[in-house]
Design an enzyme around this catalytic site. Structure first.
Site, PDB file in Angstrom:
ATOM      1  CG  HIS A  23      -2.112  -0.955   0.990  1.00 43.55           C
ATOM      2  ND1 HIS A  23      -3.388  -0.672   1.426  1.00 43.55           N
ATOM      3  CD2 HIS A  23      -2.197  -2.161   0.381  1.00 43.55           C
ATOM      4  CE1 HIS A  23      -4.194  -1.670   1.099  1.00 43.55           C
ATOM      5  NE2 HIS A  23      -3.484  -2.588   0.462  1.00 43.55           N
TER       6      HIS A  23
ATOM      7  CG  HIS B 184      -5.007 -11.877  -2.401  1.00 44.48           C
ATOM      8  ND1 HIS B 184      -6.141 -11.612  -3.150  1.00 44.48           N
ATOM      9  CD2 HIS B 184      -4.653 -10.676  -1.860  1.00 44.48           C
ATOM     10  CE1 HIS B 184      -6.443 -10.330  -3.067  1.00 44.48           C
ATOM     11  NE2 HIS B 184      -5.543  -9.743  -2.287  1.00 44.48           N
TER      12      HIS B 184
END
Length: 735
Positions: free
Chosen positions: A101, A269
């Site tokens: 992020h 993920h």
């Protein structure tokens, strides 16, 4: 619609209404009006940097005990602290998300965003909904940052920690380059115009049925998101086509192709879990809006609950794989092994759950390893098998683990380093030897002797090329530089390739003539150097014709990139929609052209005085795109004089809009006779209209300012010409 930019209006990077408001969007003061404001302390050029402007971070980073730093980070991954829980006893997934992020705000449209200055520490990023609870990740890192001090920036620490996290869980890493220097205040970045965050019902930025595309230069699909809404477009899990469309567009605007998008999604993920243990309304506000006693923390519940697993971030709950702290192929294996049904998380978020999963395919509970819970997929994950193109790539990765390993490692490296610019800026022992096309590789150039520089300049001035032509060519090359992601600039000689030479702002026929003549004259000098030296010769002549014998000392040693080293597609966003320095505007936009001039100056790293003197000098040199007369307020064009300022501020001239120009063109007439004197654009008249710019213009219009004007112009010109010379400024760090 442009498939690469998402633009439906002919390439304009600025849509919407509201002038500068459209360019900057909502500010921190808008979002958090009660927050303490420090702007007054950085007025008049005062720096917020506590290390001082002379601090050499590259030198400090090179002195860090790199092995010890990585060892400390590795230990941190499983050294849980009581006040914040580590999922599965491992902070690795948490830190991967922090690094992702930090880097994932990068966008190709203007090169802004990314991890390069540690902006995740400041509002608005520290309080974006998508960055929920990353305040805890940064605070977990504080003891290590405190230990190593100025030898490791927060910006570098974010990314290095993400790398160590991947390594600690057996994942593939391509390398790491340090050198990201922290800033100590929020940067002014346009994040969008919406007045609501993603979780407050704001519409997605792509609405094809309404003819609405993703606004350039933005990349995230909604305010407060890094990429897309994982539940689906505007939270609709059934819009499979829209989900793939949003992913493809937003990742493309962040410099990723389909394969990189799939690899990053699946690779990221493969680790950790999403958090939606209870409804988000049970948690406190974001860090920037929290009470003083919380000391920069946000998204909290009662103290007694911290560490007991009551965590909500995205609202989605669960792990993607049965082995959330171990790299492997489980993500794709499960994605294709099972059919999935739509369910809701405890927080009420839409997510997908495998139907009748085998016990061995269930995940451990994050707080109680003795329990097993179903894995899950988001709507964004489901797109990897719903969309035909994504599915092909996903099936290949499912069947070839080594291909996924390599693709993820490379895509992660690109994600984390895309905003760093040329590879020469990378520092540390883990910089990969391989040159990558997105790093804009340029062969080393050769320094040109003073005698050869002098001879070349003389030949150029005797070639028949005009001052205007030479100045325009040099500016077209060097002014592509962006200090946001350090791309562009004169080094590499990209201006000679058709994909750049033919940009509308560049007057390609004239530019082709100039480049051809320079090529004839340059001998062993690179074309990149020849273009800059030609501009320097022209400025020297213009100054001499104005009565000042000066030398424009620009560096040499630039290399010429080959066609194979020039990624034409990735250079497309560097094409100027507007360039006020050349009085160029492609088509009228909804944002004022003078505001686009300011934006261009910001990307060039210019101060207000540098912006002012460059515009005035370029006008005096007749360097307008298309050789337009607008702003050339002089009868001695081609001489380096401050006539632009003296005539602009002459009260005998009256300015009125040209009726059919849509307030982009003005005519200046003599107040007494009514005779037309000059033509001007908005970017010309702003230097008389805006009080701050007028104050600058008055300095150069004052009697006796001529020599100062010449010297200031040359200094600012040289700054632009040499803006990308990292090959020189970083050479000592690689010796």
């Amino acid at each position: 619609m442009d498939a690469k930019t998402g633009d439906m209006s002919g390439g304009c990077p600025f849509h919407g209404d509201g002038g500068m408001r459209t360019l900057l969007g909502r500010t921190n003061r808008d979002w958090w009006p009660e927050a303490t404001q420090l702007d007054i302390l950085t007025e008049e050029g005062k720096s917020a940097n506590p290390y001082g402007e002379d601090f050499d971070y590259a030198e400090a980073f090179n002195a860090v005990d790199y092995a010890a730093l990585k060892a400390d980070l590795t230990a941190l991954m499983t050294d849980s602290q009581d006040w914040w829980p580590a999922d599965y006893g491992h902070y690795g997934p948490f830190f991967i998300r922090m690094a992702w992020h930090a880097a994932g705000t990068y966008r190709t449209g203007d090169g802004r965003g990314g991890a390069g200055t540690g902006q995740q520490r400041f509002a608005p990023l520290n309080s974006w909904p998508d960055n929920g609870n990353l305040d805890k990740a940064r605070r977990l890192l504080w003891p290590i940052k405190q230990k190593y001090g100025r030898n490791i920036s927060w910006a570098d620490l974010f990314i290095l920690t993400g790398n160590v996290a991947i390594e600690s869980m057996g994942g593939p890493v391509f390398g790491f380059g340090g050198g990201r220097k922290d800033v100590f205040e929020p940067e002014s970045v346009y994040w969008g115009t919406e007045e609501q965050w993603v979780n407050e019902g704001v519409a997605t930025r792509i609405q094809p049925t309404e003819g609405r595309a993703l606004e350039n230069p933005l990349a995230a699909i909604q305010m407060g998101l890094i990429y897309v809404n994982p539940e689906g477009p505007q939270g609709d899990p059934h819009d499979a086509e829209g989900m793939a469309r949003d992913m493809r567009q937003t990742f493309a605007n962040m410099a990723m192709n389909d394969e990189e998008t799939v690899a990053l999604t699946a690779g990221g993920h493969a680790f950790g879990k999403a958090h939606g243990a209870q409804p988000s309304e049970t948690f406190s506000g974001a860090p920037e809006s929290e009470m003083l006693e919380q000391q920069g923390f946000g998204w909290l519940t009662d103290d007694e609950e911290i560490g007991k697993g009551h965590i909500t971030t995205s609202g989605i709950e669960g792990a993607w794989t049965p082995n959330p702290t171990q790299w492997g192929g489980d993500y794709f294996r499960l994605l294709f092994k099972y059919e999935y049904e739509l369910v809701q998380s405890p927080a009420g978020a839409n997510q997908w759950q495998p139907i009748n999963p085998d016990p061995e395919d269930m995940a451990p509970d994050a707080r109680d390893p003795s329990k097993k819970v179903p894995t899950m997929m988001t709507t964004a994950d489901m797109a990897l098998k719903r969309d035909p193109e994504y599915r092909k790539i996903s099936e290949r990765f499912r069947d070839d683990q080594s291909a996924l390993d390599d693709a993820f490692a490379r895509a992660w490296f690109k994600l984390c380093h895309r905003d760093m610019g040329p590879k020469v800026r990378y520092l540390g022992p883990e910089v990969p030897a391989e040159d990558l096309i997105w790093q804009d590789p340029v062969p080393a150039g050769t320094q040109v002797s003073d005698a050869d520089v002098k001879a070349f300049k003389s030949a150029v001035l005797g070639s028949g090329l005009t001052v205007s032509e030479l100045v325009k060519a040099a500016w077209a090359s060097a002014s592509t530089y962006r200090n946001s992601d350090h791309r562009g600039g004169a080094n590499g000689g990209y201006i000679r390739f058709d994909a750049m030479k033919n940009w509308a702002a560049n007057d390609s026929e004239e530019l082709d003539k100039v480049l051809g003549k320079l090529d004839e004259l340059r001998g062993s000098i690179s074309m990149a150097d020849a273009v800059v030296l030609g501009g320097a010769a022209a400025v020297e002549k213009a100054a001499k014709d104005a009565g000042y014998d000066v030398t424009v000392d620009v560096t040499t040693g630039r290399g010429d990139a080959t066609e194979d080293q020039f990624d034409a597609e990735s250079f497309e966003p560097l094409e100027p929609f507007a360039d006020g320095f050349r009085n160029y505007l492609k088509t009228k936009a909804n944002i004022r052209t003078e505001d686009m001039l300011i934006d261009k100056a910001h990307l060039l790293g210019l101060s207000i005085p540098e912006l002012t003197v460059l515009v005035g000098g370029m006008r005096a040199l007749g360097a307008n795109s298309g050789n337009r007369p607008h702003g050339v307020f002089t009868d001695r064009a081609g001489q380096l004089t401050p006539d632009f300022f003296t005539n602009l501020l002459d009260m005998s001239t009256k300015w009125v809009p040209v009726d059919d120009s849509g307030d982009e063109e003005y005519v200046g007439t003599d107040r007494s006779s009514g005779e037309e004197r000059f033509r001007a654009t908005r970017t010309d008249l702003i230097f008389g209209s805006n009080s701050q710019l007028r104050a600058q213009a008055e300095v150069y219009a004052e009697a006796g300012s001529e020599e100062k004007f010449v010297n200031d112009f040359i200094a600012a010109w040289t700054k632009v010409m040499d803006a990308d010379r990292f090959d020189l400024s970083y050479a000592k760090y690689h010796s």
